[in-house]
Design a protein around this motif. Structure first.
Motif, PDB file in Angstrom:
ATOM      1  N   PRO A 179       0.811  -1.225   0.000  1.00 14.73           N
ATOM      2  CA  PRO A 179       0.000   0.000   0.000  1.00 14.73           C
ATOM      3  C   PRO A 179       0.844   1.275   0.000  1.00 14.73           C
ATOM      4  CG  PRO A 179      -0.105  -1.096   2.137  1.00 14.73           C
ATOM      5  CD  PRO A 179       0.595  -2.024   1.189  1.00 14.73           C
ATOM      6  N   GLU A 180       2.050   1.192   0.509  1.00 15.07           N
ATOM      7  CA  GLU A 180       2.927   2.372   0.546  1.00 15.07           C
ATOM      8  C   GLU A 180       3.384   2.800  -0.842  1.00 15.07           C
ATOM      9  OE1 GLU A 180       5.903  -1.041   0.613  1.00 15.07           O
ATOM     10  OE2 GLU A 180       3.817  -0.722   1.212  1.00 15.07           O
ATOM     11  N   ARG A 181       3.221   1.938  -1.844  1.00 20.11           N
ATOM     12  CA  ARG A 181       3.681   2.248  -3.206  1.00 20.11           C
ATOM     13  C   ARG A 181       2.542   2.548  -4.179  1.00 20.11           C
ATOM     14  NH1 ARG A 181       8.278  -1.653  -5.273  1.00 20.11           N
ATOM     15  NH2 ARG A 181       8.381   0.027  -6.786  1.00 20.11           N
ATOM     16  N   LEU A 182       1.323   2.603  -3.676  1.00 22.53           N
ATOM     17  CA  LEU A 182       0.171   2.823  -4.555  1.00 22.53           C
ATOM     18  C   LEU A 182       0.214   4.151  -5.297  1.00 22.53           C
ATOM     19  CD1 LEU A 182      -3.058   1.453  -2.874  1.00 22.53           C
ATOM     20  CD2 LEU A 182      -2.213   1.005  -5.174  1.00 22.53           C
ATOM     21  N   LYS A 183       0.841   5.147  -4.717  1.00 21.28           N
ATOM     22  CA  LYS A 183       0.898   6.470  -5.364  1.00 21.28           C
ATOM     23  C   LYS A 183       1.969   6.550  -6.448  1.00 21.28           C
ATOM     24  CE  LYS A 183      -1.150   9.040  -1.640  1.00 21.28           C
ATOM     25  NZ  LYS A 183      -0.938   9.333  -0.262  1.00 21.28           N
ATOM     26  N   ASP A 184       2.781   5.515  -6.579  1.00 21.99           N
ATOM     27  CA  ASP A 184       3.848   5.504  -7.577  1.00 21.99           C
ATOM     28  C   ASP A 184       3.256   5.130  -8.940  1.00 21.99           C
ATOM     29  OD1 ASP A 184       6.163   5.323  -9.054  1.00 21.99           O
ATOM     30  OD2 ASP A 184       7.211   4.012  -7.644  1.00 21.99           O
ATOM     31  N   THR A 185       2.495   6.045  -9.511  1.00 25.35           N
ATOM     32  CA  THR A 185       1.793   5.768 -10.768  1.00 25.35           C
ATOM     33  C   THR A 185       2.772   5.550 -11.930  1.00 25.35           C
ATOM     34  OG1 THR A 185       1.515   8.139 -11.105  1.00 25.35           O
ATOM     35  CG2 THR A 185      -0.334   6.953 -10.136  1.00 25.35           C
ATOM     36  N   GLU A 186       3.927   6.189 -11.855  1.00 23.77           N
ATOM     37  CA  GLU A 186       4.932   5.999 -12.910  1.00 23.77           C
ATOM     38  C   GLU A 186       5.395   4.536 -12.937  1.00 23.77           C
ATOM     39  OE1 GLU A 186       9.294   7.792 -13.646  1.00 23.77           O
ATOM     40  OE2 GLU A 186       7.748   9.296 -13.215  1.00 23.77           O
ATOM     41  N   PHE A 187       5.675   3.980 -11.764  1.00 26.32           N
ATOM     42  CA  PHE A 187       6.080   2.570 -11.669  1.00 26.32           C
ATOM     43  C   PHE A 187       4.960   1.664 -12.160  1.00 26.32           C
ATOM     44  CE2 PHE A 187       5.758  -1.398  -9.274  1.00 26.32           C
ATOM     45  CZ  PHE A 187       6.937  -2.012  -9.652  1.00 26.32           C
ATOM     46  N   ILE A 188       3.741   1.925 -11.691  1.00 28.05           N
ATOM     47  CA  ILE A 188       2.599   1.075 -12.050  1.00 28.05           C
ATOM     48  C   ILE A 188       2.363   1.104 -13.559  1.00 28.05           C
ATOM     49  CG2 ILE A 188       0.083   0.832 -11.816  1.00 28.05           C
ATOM     50  CD1 ILE A 188       0.485   1.791  -8.861  1.00 28.05           C
TER      51      ILE A 188
END
Length: 161
Positions: A27-36
């Motif tokens: 959940p800590e990485r959900l805002k990393d839209t570039e990665f996603i």
């Protein structure tokens, strides 16, 4: 058939699949839209390449999933949940572990503990997992004590019988 629309649907399928996985395990990485977005693009490319090479859609899906989840099999969040549920069961009954784990993910002492280890997809079976688990347990105990965080057990002990 509209080829462009089909590709967009596939891309959005992989993006949704990855976001769902990350919501549960990272959940800590959900805002990393570039990665996603980048990872979903890579999974789509792997899927298309596999289909072009003659693999079935099921096989192509499996190959794309390997690309989609690479490096994400070990989860700090899941590890914290495990520690909290197993070691602090009396102090933090459900649903508190999930809420507390999200807070702990951004704690500097907890991050420093994770940073001591080379976290990979196979870390859980590396023999170092038990050491990480023990160190995280100690770190959490210190955080609870030093910040005087209330726990259920403390509240029960303080209440008159």
């Amino acid at each position: 058939m509209n080829k462009k629309r089909d590709i967009k649907q596939e891309l959005s399928y992989f993006r949704l699949k990855l976001r769902s996985f990350m919501r549960e395990h990272h959940p800590e990485r959900l805002k990393d839209t570039e990665f996603i977005t980048a990872r979903a693009d890579m999974a789509l490319a792997a899927y298309c390449d596999a289909v072009v090479q003659g693999f079935s859609h099921l096989e192509a899906e499996s190959m794309a999933s390997e690309v989609l989840y690479q490096g994400l099999h070990f989860s700090k969040y899941d590890t914290l949940i495990s520690v909290l549920e197993n070691e602090f069961e009396m102090e933090l009954p459900a649903p508190l572990p999930e809420k507390f784990a999200r807070i702990l993910l951004s704690n500097k002492a907890v991050q420093a503990t994770f940073d001591k280890f080379g976290l990979t997809d196979t870390f859980v079976t590396s023999g170092q997992y038990d050491r990480l688990y023990t160190e995280l347990t100690g770190t959490i105990v210190l955080l609870i004590e030093s910040n005087k965080l209330p726990t259920v057990r403390q509240a029960e002990e303080a209440s008159p019988k």
